[in-house]
Design a protein around this motif. Structure first.
Motif, PDB file in Angstrom:
ATOM      1  N   GLY A  47      32.373 132.198  13.041  1.00  0.00           N
ATOM      2  CA  GLY A  47      33.678 132.814  13.277  1.00  0.00           C
ATOM      3  C   GLY A  47      34.263 133.773  12.279  1.00  0.00           C
ATOM      4  O   GLY A  47      35.218 133.864  12.180  1.00  0.00           O
ATOM      5  N   GLY A  48      33.373 134.322  11.434  1.00  0.00           N
ATOM      6  CA  GLY A  48      33.691 135.374  10.366  1.00  0.00           C
ATOM      7  C   GLY A  48      33.314 135.112   9.330  1.00  0.00           C
ATOM      8  O   GLY A  48      32.910 133.726   9.024  1.00  0.00           O
ATOM      9  N   LEU A  49      33.150 135.972   8.322  1.00  0.00           N
ATOM     10  CA  LEU A  49      32.798 135.803   6.728  1.00  0.00           C
ATOM     11  C   LEU A  49      33.474 134.749   6.278  1.00  0.00           C
ATOM     12  O   LEU A  49      32.941 134.184   5.571  1.00  0.00           O
ATOM     13  N   LYS A  50      34.861 135.005   6.295  1.00  0.00           N
ATOM     14  CA  LYS A  50      35.833 134.051   5.569  1.00  0.00           C
ATOM     15  C   LYS A  50      35.570 132.600   6.088  1.00  0.00           C
ATOM     16  O   LYS A  50      35.274 131.731   5.125  1.00  0.00           O
ATOM     17  N   ALA A  51      35.413 132.438   7.286  1.00  0.00           N
ATOM     18  CA  ALA A  51      34.961 130.776   7.762  1.00  0.00           C
ATOM     19  C   ALA A  51      33.520 130.442   7.025  1.00  0.00           C
ATOM     20  O   ALA A  51      33.751 129.348   6.812  1.00  0.00           O
ATOM     21  N   LEU A  52      32.647 131.422   7.174  1.00  0.00           N
ATOM     22  CA  LEU A  52      31.324 130.822   6.467  1.00  0.00           C
ATOM     23  C   LEU A  52      31.357 130.660   5.172  1.00  0.00           C
ATOM     24  O   LEU A  52      30.891 129.604   4.573  1.00  0.00           O
ATOM     25  N   GLN A  53      32.228 131.282   4.303  1.00  0.00           N
ATOM     26  CA  GLN A  53      32.480 131.158   2.976  1.00  0.00           C
ATOM     27  C   GLN A  53      33.209 129.990   2.846  1.00  0.00           C
ATOM     28  O   GLN A  53      32.563 129.267   1.840  1.00  0.00           O
ATOM     29  N   THR A  54      34.197 129.712   3.436  1.00  0.00           N
ATOM     30  CA  THR A  54      35.050 128.355   3.233  1.00  0.00           C
ATOM     31  C   THR A  54      33.974 127.078   3.709  1.00  0.00           C
ATOM     32  O   THR A  54      33.958 125.961   3.062  1.00  0.00           O
ATOM     33  N   ALA A  55      33.150 127.397   4.834  1.00  0.00           N
ATOM     34  CA  ALA A  55      32.441 125.939   5.469  1.00  0.00           C
ATOM     35  C   ALA A  55      31.266 125.991   3.995  1.00  0.00           C
ATOM     36  O   ALA A  55      31.138 124.647   3.751  1.00  0.00           O
ATOM     37  N   TRP A  56      30.725 126.845   3.523  1.00  0.00           N
ATOM     38  CA  TRP A  56      29.569 126.767   2.399  1.00  0.00           C
ATOM     39  C   TRP A  56      30.055 126.129   1.105  1.00  0.00           C
ATOM     40  O   TRP A  56      29.660 125.182   0.618  1.00  0.00           O
ATOM     41  N   LEU A  57      31.480 126.538   0.866  1.00  0.00           N
ATOM     42  CA  LEU A  57      32.212 125.922   0.011  1.00  0.00           C
ATOM     43  C   LEU A  57      32.601 124.446   0.136  1.00  0.00           C
ATOM     44  O   LEU A  57      32.144 123.416  -0.746  1.00  0.00           O
ATOM     45  N   GLN A  58      33.009 124.076   1.217  1.00  0.00           N
ATOM     46  CA  GLN A  58      33.522 122.821   1.377  1.00  0.00           C
ATOM     47  C   GLN A  58      32.298 121.876   1.522  1.00  0.00           C
ATOM     48  O   GLN A  58      32.448 120.655   1.196  1.00  0.00           O
ATOM     49  N   GLN A  59      31.222 122.146   2.369  1.00  0.00           N
ATOM     50  CA  GLN A  59      30.071 121.328   2.394  1.00  0.00           C
ATOM     51  C   GLN A  59      29.118 121.499   1.431  1.00  0.00           C
ATOM     52  O   GLN A  59      28.481 120.260   1.396  1.00  0.00           O
ATOM     53  N   TYR A  60      28.911 122.431   0.722  1.00  0.00           N
ATOM     54  CA  TYR A  60      27.504 122.744   0.018  1.00  0.00           C
ATOM     55  C   TYR A  60      28.087 123.222  -1.554  1.00  0.00           C
ATOM     56  O   TYR A  60      27.379 123.379  -2.321  1.00  0.00           O
ATOM     57  N   ASN A  61      29.351 123.272  -1.970  1.00  0.00           N
ATOM     58  CA  ASN A  61      29.799 123.627  -3.068  1.00  0.00           C
ATOM     59  C   ASN A  61      29.079 125.090  -3.555  1.00  0.00           C
ATOM     60  O   ASN A  61      28.790 125.328  -4.664  1.00  0.00           O
ATOM     61  N   VAL A  62      29.015 125.872  -2.505  1.00  0.00           N
ATOM     62  CA  VAL A  62      28.637 127.469  -2.907  1.00  0.00           C
ATOM     63  C   VAL A  62      29.919 128.148  -2.790  1.00  0.00           C
ATOM     64  O   VAL A  62      30.465 128.335  -1.698  1.00  0.00           O
ATOM     65  N   PRO A  63      30.371 128.787  -3.857  1.00  0.00           N
ATOM     66  CA  PRO A  63      31.420 129.475  -4.009  1.00  0.00           C
ATOM     67  C   PRO A  63      31.051 131.014  -3.275  1.00  0.00           C
ATOM     68  O   PRO A  63      29.919 131.492  -3.059  1.00  0.00           O
ATOM     69  N   PRO A  64      32.142 131.615  -2.739  1.00  0.00           N
ATOM     70  CA  PRO A  64      31.790 133.120  -2.128  1.00  0.00           C
ATOM     71  C   PRO A  64      30.927 133.829  -2.731  1.00  0.00           C
ATOM     72  O   PRO A  64      30.164 134.789  -2.218  1.00  0.00           O
TER      73      PRO A  64
ATOM     74  N   VAL B 119      32.916 127.438  -8.868  1.00  0.00           N
ATOM     75  CA  VAL B 119      33.403 126.514  -7.650  1.00  0.00           C
ATOM     76  C   VAL B 119      34.427 125.880  -7.547  1.00  0.00           C
ATOM     77  O   VAL B 119      35.201 125.919  -6.939  1.00  0.00           O
ATOM     78  N   ARG B 120      34.982 125.456  -9.088  1.00  0.00           N
ATOM     79  CA  ARG B 120      36.449 124.846  -9.015  1.00  0.00           C
ATOM     80  C   ARG B 120      37.481 125.882  -8.756  1.00  0.00           C
ATOM     81  O   ARG B 120      38.363 125.463  -8.123  1.00  0.00           O
ATOM     82  N   THR B 121      37.361 127.146  -9.262  1.00  0.00           N
ATOM     83  CA  THR B 121      38.391 128.101  -9.030  1.00  0.00           C
ATOM     84  C   THR B 121      38.433 128.367  -7.150  1.00  0.00           C
ATOM     85  O   THR B 121      39.349 128.541  -6.832  1.00  0.00           O
ATOM     86  N   ALA B 122      37.152 128.432  -6.756  1.00  0.00           N
ATOM     87  CA  ALA B 122      37.198 128.582  -5.476  1.00  0.00           C
ATOM     88  C   ALA B 122      37.709 127.451  -4.627  1.00  0.00           C
ATOM     89  O   ALA B 122      38.412 127.903  -3.777  1.00  0.00           O
ATOM     90  N   GLN B 123      37.295 126.414  -5.110  1.00  0.00           N
ATOM     91  CA  GLN B 123      38.067 125.078  -4.456  1.00  0.00           C
ATOM     92  C   GLN B 123      39.587 125.308  -4.484  1.00  0.00           C
ATOM     93  O   GLN B 123      40.473 124.805  -3.689  1.00  0.00           O
ATOM     94  N   ARG B 124      40.119 125.470  -5.821  1.00  0.00           N
ATOM     95  CA  ARG B 124      41.395 125.666  -5.753  1.00  0.00           C
ATOM     96  C   ARG B 124      42.090 126.919  -4.901  1.00  0.00           C
ATOM     97  O   ARG B 124      43.418 126.245  -4.549  1.00  0.00           O
ATOM     98  N   ASN B 125      41.399 127.853  -4.769  1.00  0.00           N
ATOM     99  CA  ASN B 125      42.105 128.728  -3.875  1.00  0.00           C
ATOM    100  C   ASN B 125      42.118 128.465  -2.593  1.00  0.00           C
ATOM    101  O   ASN B 125      42.855 129.207  -1.832  1.00  0.00           O
ATOM    102  N   VAL B 126      41.563 127.460  -2.061  1.00  0.00           N
ATOM    103  CA  VAL B 126      41.398 127.453  -0.523  1.00  0.00           C
ATOM    104  C   VAL B 126      42.225 125.957  -0.564  1.00  0.00           C
ATOM    105  O   VAL B 126      42.165 125.531   0.827  1.00  0.00           O
ATOM    106  N   THR B 127      42.803 125.238  -1.552  1.00  0.00           N
ATOM    107  CA  THR B 127      43.531 124.143  -1.113  1.00  0.00           C
ATOM    108  C   THR B 127      44.909 124.438  -1.339  1.00  0.00           C
ATOM    109  O   THR B 127      45.306 125.268  -2.048  1.00  0.00           O
ATOM    110  N   ALA B 128      45.659 123.880  -0.568  1.00  0.00           N
ATOM    111  CA  ALA B 128      47.148 124.018  -0.579  1.00  0.00           C
ATOM    112  C   ALA B 128      47.963 123.675  -1.746  1.00  0.00           C
ATOM    113  O   ALA B 128      49.116 124.150  -1.941  1.00  0.00           O
TER     114      ALA B 128
END
Length: 219
Positions: free
Chosen positions: A121-138, A55-64
């Protein structure tokens, strides 16, 4: 997107609002290195930490930048314990589903994911939403969706309406029976289970932390 998530994932969370404990704290010293023991199988501290690292790795990957990442971490400070809760509850649900003759096909998971991708709006958007809202990594998205479908199909197999108190009670009884069969031990360093408060609670130790359902997807 948010409403759809609640109608799916919270089905498996119905156990959190029932009237008898699902998990109870036990002596962690009896199982060195274990975060929990479920059905005689250990969830090791290393396995738990690995899941948290995903989860932490995925979070780091989507933060600027580091500042944004630090803010994300601060908002999910209880990640380790909530992750253990999920790992254990998933096994309880899986046992209850098997007892009821419920199985989940790859086709069902793909159908659910496809519908959610369209909404997001696509797989990437879904993965990002699940990560941000529910801490589920791709990497865990399909596992998460499988659990949701399994919970929905269990409710269907039990012949219950999850929008009623009676239906929730029946669903809980199935999970409670499964948890007893699995003889779950939760390491006290990660807390205890308080169903009246709908979740894990901290325990004092000398050495130390709404339910609706959608229709099941057709195969």
């Amino acid at each position: 997107m948010h409403r759809r998530r609640r109608t799916a994932v919270t089905v498996s969370a119905v156990a959190l609002i029932a009237g008898a404990p699902l998990l109870t704290a036990c002596g962690g010293d009896a199982h060195p290195g274990a975060a929990a023991v479920v059905g005689g199988q250990r969830i090791t501290v290393a396995q738990l930490e690995s899941r948290v690292d995903e989860v932490r790795t995925a979070q780091r990957n989507v933060t600027a930048n580091q500042e944004q990442y630090d803010q994300v971490v601060a908002k999910s400070g209880g990640l380790t314990r909530s992750t253990l809760h999920t790992m254990v509850l998933d096994q309880v649900l899986d046992r209850a589903a098997k007892d009821a003759g419920v199985s989940v096909s790859r086709k069902e998971i793909q159908a659910v994911r496809g519908n959610l991708e369209k909404q997001a709006g696509g797989l990437k958007a879904l993965q990002t939403a699940w990560l941000q809202q529910y801490n589920v990594p791709p990497s865990r998205l399909d596992d998460n969706l499988r659990t949701e479908v399994e919970a929905q199909k269990l409710a269907q197999a039990l012949g219950i309406d999850m929008n009623t108190t009676e239906g929730q009670a029946v669903f809980w009884n199935a999970l409670s029976k499964a948890s007893k069969q699995l003889s779950i031990d939760l390491n006290p360093r990660y807390g205890a289970w308080d169903v009246k408060k709908s979740g894990r609670v901290d325990t004092k130790t000398p050495w130390l932390h709404e339910v609706t359902a959608s229709q099941p997807t057709q195969a």
